[in-house]
Design a protein around this motif. Structure first.
Motif, short mmCIF file in Angstrom:
data_model
loop_
_atom_site.label_atom_id
_atom_site.label_comp_id
_atom_site.label_asym_id
_atom_site.label_seq_id
_atom_site.Cartn_x
_atom_site.Cartn_y
_atom_site.Cartn_z
N SER A 111 0.83 -1.22 0.00
CA SER A 111 0.00 0.00 0.00
C SER A 111 0.85 1.26 0.00
N GLU A 112 1.86 1.32 0.87
CA GLU A 112 2.67 2.53 0.97
C GLU A 112 3.46 2.76 -0.30
N LEU A 113 3.97 1.68 -0.88
CA LEU A 113 4.73 1.81 -2.13
C LEU A 113 3.85 2.34 -3.25
N LEU A 114 2.63 1.83 -3.36
CA LEU A 114 1.72 2.31 -4.39
C LEU A 114 1.31 3.75 -4.17
N SER A 115 1.24 4.17 -2.91
CA SER A 115 0.85 5.56 -2.63
C SER A 115 1.86 6.54 -3.20
N CYS A 116 3.12 6.12 -3.34
CA CYS A 116 4.14 6.98 -3.96
C CYS A 116 3.83 7.25 -5.42
N TYR A 117 3.00 6.41 -6.01
CA TYR A 117 2.65 6.57 -7.42
C TYR A 117 1.18 6.96 -7.60
N GLY A 118 0.61 7.57 -6.56
CA GLY A 118 -0.74 8.10 -6.65
C GLY A 118 -1.83 7.07 -6.66
N LEU A 119 -1.56 5.86 -6.14
CA LEU A 119 -2.53 4.79 -6.12
C LEU A 119 -2.88 4.43 -4.68
N THR A 120 -4.15 4.27 -4.41
CA THR A 120 -4.63 3.98 -3.06
C THR A 120 -5.19 2.56 -3.01
N VAL A 121 -4.76 1.82 -2.00
CA VAL A 121 -5.30 0.49 -1.77
C VAL A 121 -6.48 0.60 -0.81
N TRP A 122 -7.57 -0.03 -1.17
CA TRP A 122 -8.77 -0.01 -0.34
C TRP A 122 -8.40 -0.50 1.06
N PRO A 123 -8.67 0.26 2.12
CA PRO A 123 -8.18 -0.10 3.46
C PRO A 123 -8.75 -1.43 3.94
N ALA A 124 -7.90 -2.18 4.66
CA ALA A 124 -8.30 -3.46 5.24
C ALA A 124 -7.54 -3.65 6.54
N GLU A 125 -8.10 -4.43 7.43
CA GLU A 125 -7.46 -4.73 8.72
C GLU A 125 -7.46 -6.24 8.94
N VAL A 126 -6.32 -6.75 9.38
CA VAL A 126 -6.20 -8.17 9.70
C VAL A 126 -6.67 -8.37 11.14
N VAL A 127 -7.52 -9.37 11.36
CA VAL A 127 -8.10 -9.61 12.69
C VAL A 127 -7.90 -11.08 13.06
N ARG A 128 -7.98 -11.31 14.38
CA ARG A 128 -7.77 -12.68 14.87
C ARG A 128 -8.86 -13.15 15.83
N SER A 129 -9.96 -12.39 15.90
CA SER A 129 -11.08 -12.78 16.77
C SER A 129 -12.36 -12.17 16.21
N PRO A 130 -13.51 -12.74 16.60
CA PRO A 130 -14.78 -12.19 16.11
C PRO A 130 -14.99 -10.75 16.55
N GLU A 131 -14.66 -10.47 17.81
CA GLU A 131 -14.86 -9.10 18.29
C GLU A 131 -13.90 -8.14 17.60
N GLY A 132 -12.69 -8.62 17.31
CA GLY A 132 -11.76 -7.78 16.56
C GLY A 132 -12.29 -7.46 15.17
N ALA A 133 -12.96 -8.44 14.57
CA ALA A 133 -13.54 -8.23 13.25
C ALA A 133 -14.67 -7.20 13.31
N VAL A 134 -15.50 -7.29 14.35
CA VAL A 134 -16.60 -6.33 14.50
C VAL A 134 -16.04 -4.92 14.70
N ALA A 135 -15.02 -4.79 15.56
CA ALA A 135 -14.43 -3.48 15.81
C ALA A 135 -13.83 -2.89 14.54
N ALA A 136 -13.17 -3.73 13.74
CA ALA A 136 -12.59 -3.25 12.49
C ALA A 136 -13.68 -2.77 11.54
N ALA A 137 -14.79 -3.51 11.50
CA ALA A 137 -15.89 -3.12 10.63
C ALA A 137 -16.47 -1.78 11.04
N GLU A 138 -16.56 -1.56 12.36
CA GLU A 138 -17.07 -0.27 12.84
C GLU A 138 -16.15 0.88 12.40
#
Length: 919
Positions: free
Chosen positions: A705-732
């Motif tokens: 993502s950071e490398l592509l940002s140097c060339y004006g390209l944005t990667v759709w944000p995502a978060e890696v999670v390891r629990s159901p509640e972590g997934a819910v918090a990321a979605a929020e």
């Protein structure tokens, strides 16, 4: 007196009280140590400005006597310009200092021809990022471009070690050196102080420096081939009295062609061969020898090369077999042949080749094993196969085509198709280039040259599959479809077989290029007219309704019909089919077709009684040559004519496009991208005291993502999670609705690893539980905001191919498209036209343009993304792989859902990058 030498000063002498006659008094001698490893990857064979060859390599301690001998041959003026004063000899301490370097802070490169050193260039680092340079060229070799080649190579070595600037102190009278430094194309500054001109060169490659390098490479390689094809004299070494022997065959062909210079048979024992005085060795020949044809057993060739070097021969044609095609021992002999020839200034055609020919009346060279060489024409012909070359030449002659020059490269130990392209680009006698290729030695250079030359002269190529044994060539890893795409990008016409090679070649040789795909059909057979029409449609041409004149049509009817069609503005080319059931007015019909088509800007081709080539009645005569321009080529069947016309039409449309360079992208931060890459690889790069870049570093995979940002390209944000509640918090945090998917990019390509359109916490928890049950509790999942729909999934990639360099790939992300490998490829960097062609090259492209029930999407935004990815690939050779998977193309823009990059410290410059060298 010769020109002033290209020399520099050892300006440090001004700081020593002993004056200019002594070296810097404070600088110690640096004996070589374990850390000062010899950088063998800096060695290179090079072509000089006059077409001769030489060897560039780092200096070594054992070069001490070679340095003394070199210094003894210098003029007083050369020494004065180098040291700012007289210095009749070098002391032992000076020799030791000059030949003992650490290859990092102190570097010296020398040029050798044979065993003799003829030039030296060196730098001493005086502070971080800056080094002082000096160089010296032997008087007898000044004016050959030695200094400019050495400067290119030294600049490349300096950049490897982080040196950005060269400093040189030059005497005002030394205009030649100042010219070399200024003409290198780098940003140069100069100021006068203390009686000397101090010049500073910024070593950052510029567009100008790259153009200068390419122009010098072009001139040097073209001249090296001209020396082979326009010799003043030829020696045939191994010309025996044995009838049908290889050497005698070449000798008789030379004599039979009436070569304009002297021909010298060489045989150890006999006094005459074929009635011509023979010599026991090439060194025993009284006159000069420009070209030597070598036809002796393979084990004797190396000794012959040494004799030719002693004689001062310019080039070798080695028809002998028993080299790389026979296995490792033969390959070692082949490599030694090329190495030894280059070291003594000679180019090599072969080994295991058919030979070379030049039909120029001022030369009349047939140094081949082929008894039949076509007459004078405007086609340059290159063939790698020796055995097939004879058949190809016969085929050319049978079709009535003529050639300008012919080269059979055999195992291609040295002279390649790239060298011939450089020569034919400037050769006024060559208008069309035909290539039969079995391997590509430097594919990226080949496509670079083809892209430039095809703008003026068409290039038609057959590329067979695989690489034959014995060829000095890199293995091609790209699929054949990718190679075809890269050839197409370069404007090269790739055909499937040798029959098509000549079909297309004869159309290009005799007729103008079509302005478009609209084809008129004039025929005396309804069935053949239908075949031609169907063939046009299948080939992407636009046929008009065929004008069927009937079986009894004669010259007048054909003339009126063809003339009427050519006058139509909706016609770009015409195919005439003349297949009378009973031969009759052949000559009259042909004469009428020539009369009507004469002066037309539209190409006319025919199926004239099934004749292949130029029918004698359809030829425009030109004294001393084969058929001239305006002759009408004939084909055995209408489909063959249409197929040739389709190839030429696609080429004409490519050539008609304006030459537009890759766009400037103002919002690109290349410096930050390079710093990111450098920081990521900091722990993997070789130590600077080792042979930097001699071996590639280990691979490092990163989220991009950071490398592509140097060339004006944005990667759709995502978060890696390891629990159901972590997934819910990321979605929020990311915003609803969301996608839950397996984080591992490889695993995510399997079915069932993505859950779409999750609109609330309960749906996220349920999806997480399903993944945990399916893949295990420790699975890593990623949460990503749902991209707007509808959108077409696509996949964009970059691969640093070892042969072609950075290649951009594109395809649709649908499962069916992936399974069918529906991908397109282009070399980076991309122009906007390249990006548009890349998108439209995949078979599933209609889905992007509103067909088959899909809404039209933002193709322009997709093309912009491809241009930016291509720029990244071009700028960063450390990116050996980049995957943008997936790229959703919606109605208003593109969304990059994921990006992974693999970085690796490269093993050196790209195959067509860095300083000039023979490859």
């Amino acid at each position: 007196m010769g020109p002033s030498p290209y020399t520099g000063s050892e300006s440090m002498h001004k700081r020593c009280p002993s004056g200019p006659a002594v070296l810097p008094c404070e600088k110690p001698v640096y004996p070589l140590s374990v850390e000062a490893q010899y950088p063998a990857h800096w060695e290179a064979d090079v072509v000089l400005a006059d077409g001769g060859t030489a060897h560039v390599r780092p200096i070594k301690p054992e070069d001490a006597d070679r340095l003394r001998a070199f210094y003894s041959r210098l003029s007083e003026e050369s020494i004065y310009f180098r040291f700012f004063g007289p210095r009749p000899r070098l002391s032992d301490r000076e020799v030791e200092r000059f030949t003992n370097v650490d290859y990092v802070t102190r570097v010296a490169l020398i040029t050798t021809i044979g065993e003799e050193m003829v030039a030296v260039i060196r730098y001493d680092r005086i502070e971080p990022g800056e080094a002082e340079i000096a160089f010296l060229v032997e008087d007898a070799h000044q004016g050959r471009g030695v200094a400019s080649v050495l400067l290119e190579h030294l600049a490349a070595t300096a950049r490897e070690h982080g040196i950005q600037r060269f400093i040189a102190d030059v005497l005002p009278a030394n205009a030649k050196m100042m010219g070399v430094l200024r003409q290198a194309g780098y940003t140069a500054e100069s100021r006068f102080a203390d009686g000397v001109v101090r010049m500073t060169l910024d070593l950052t490659p510029t567009e100008t420096s790259e153009e200068v390098t390419a122009a010098r490479e072009h001139r040097a390689e073209a001249r090296s081939i001209a020396r082979l094809l326009t010799p003043g004299s030829v020696a045939v070494i191994g010309a025996s009295r044995e009838p049908g022997g290889v050497g005698q065959t070449v000798l008789r062909n030379l004599l039979g062609a009436d070569f304009t210079g002297p021909v010298y048979p060489v045989h150890r024992e006999v006094r005459a061969v074929a009635g011509v005085r023979a010599y026991p060795s090439v060194t025993a020949i009284d006159g000069e020898v420009d070209l030597a044809v070598v036809a002796v057993p393979a084990e004797s060739v190396i000794g012959i090369v040494q004799e030719c070097a002693e004689k001062g021969v310019h080039g070798l044609v080695v028809v002998s077999s028993g080299f790389g095609e026979t296995g490792p021992q033969g390959r070692a002999r082949q490599d030694e042949l090329a190495r030894l020839a280059h070291s003594y200034g000679m180019r090599v055609v072969g080994p295991n080749c058919l030979g070379i020919a030049n039909t120029d009346p001022a030369v009349r060279l047939n140094a081949t094993l082929a008894a039949t060489v076509p007459g004078r024409g405007r086609v340059g012909f290159f063939s790698q196969s020796g055995a097939l070359g004879t058949a190809l030449l016969q085929r050319v002659a049978q079709r009535g085509m003529g050639i300008s020059t012919f080269v059979s490269a055999g195992n291609r130990a040295d002279v390649s198709g790239n060298d011939l392209l450089q020569y034919w680009e400037e050769d006024d006698a060559t208008e069309v280039i035909l290539l039969y290729l079995e391997s590509l030695g430097n594919p990226r250079k080949f496509t670079r040259l083809a892209r430039r030359i095809s703008r003026r002269k068409p290039i038609v190529a057959v590329k067979s599959g695989g690489t034959p044994a014995g060829h000095s060539a890199r293995e091609l890893r790209l699929p054949d479809t990718a190679i075809s795409a890269l050839f197409q990008q370069a404007g090269l016409i790739r055909v499937d077989d040798i029959f098509q090679l000549f079909d297309v070649g004869q159309l290009l040789a005799y007729q103008p290029l079509p302005a478009g795909p609209r084809v008129a059909l004039v025929t005396n057979s309804d069935a053949l007219g239908l075949l031609a029409s169907d063939a046009c449609v299948a080939a992407g041409l636009e046929p008009r309704p065929a004008v069927n004149l009937g079986a009894a049509a004669g010259a007048a009817e054909f003339g009126r019909a063809l003339g009427g069609e050519l006058e139509q503005p909706e016609v770009d080319a015409a195919v005439v089919i003349y297949m009378p059931p009973i031969p009759g007015e052949d000559d009259a019909v042909a004469a009428e077709l020539l009369r009507v088509s004469h002066g037309s800007a539209k190409p006319v081709l025919a199926t004239f009684e099934g004749h292949h080539g130029v029918h004698p009645s359809l030829a425009v005569a030109e004294p001393g040559t084969r058929p001239a321009r305006g002759s009408i080529p004939s084909y055995g069947a209408p489909e063959e004519a249409v197929r040739a016309l389709a190839h030429v039409t696609r080429y004409a449309l490519w050539r008609a496009q304006p030459v537009v360079p890759p766009p400037e992208l103002d919002d690109v931060d290349t410096a930050r991208a390079r710093e990111l890459v450098r920081a990521t690889l900091a722990g993997t790069a070789p130590d600077e005291t080792s042979a930097a870049f001699a071996q590639p570093g280990p691979k490092v995979e990163i989220e991009a993502s950071e490398l592509l940002s140097c060339y004006g390209l944005t990667v759709w944000p995502a978060e890696v999670v390891r629990s159901p509640e972590g997934a819910v918090a990321a979605a929020e945090r990311l915003g609803w609705p969301v996608v839950l998917k397996v984080a591992d990019p490889e695993a995510s390509r399997r079915a069932g690893t993505v859950r779409l359109g999750l609109t609330g916490p309960d749906m996220v928890r349920h999806a997480y539980a399903e993944f945990a049950e399916q893949l295990g509790e420790r699975v890593e999942l990623a949460v990503q905001r749902m991209a707007p729909q509808p959108a077409v999934p696509t996949v964009v990639g970059v691969a640093e191919d070892p042969a072609f360099g950075p290649v951009v790939s594109f395809g649709l992300g649908e499962v069916t498209a992936r399974l069918l490998q529906d991908q397109a490829f282009r070399l980076a960097p991309l122009t906007r036209d390249d990006a548009a062609a890349l998108v439209r090259s995949v078979r599933a492209a209609p889905l992007l343009f509103g067909e088959y029930g899909y809404p039209p999407v933002a193709v322009a935004a997709l093309e912009e993304l491809l241009v930016r990815v291509g720029r990244l690939a071009h700028d960063l050779p450390e990116v050996c792989r980049l995957d943008l998977d997936q790229v959703l193309v919606g109605e208003s823009g593109v969304m990059v859902l994921g990006a992974r990059a693999t970085l690796r410290t490269p093993a050196g410059p790209r195959i067509d990058g860095g300083p000039r060298r023979l490859t």
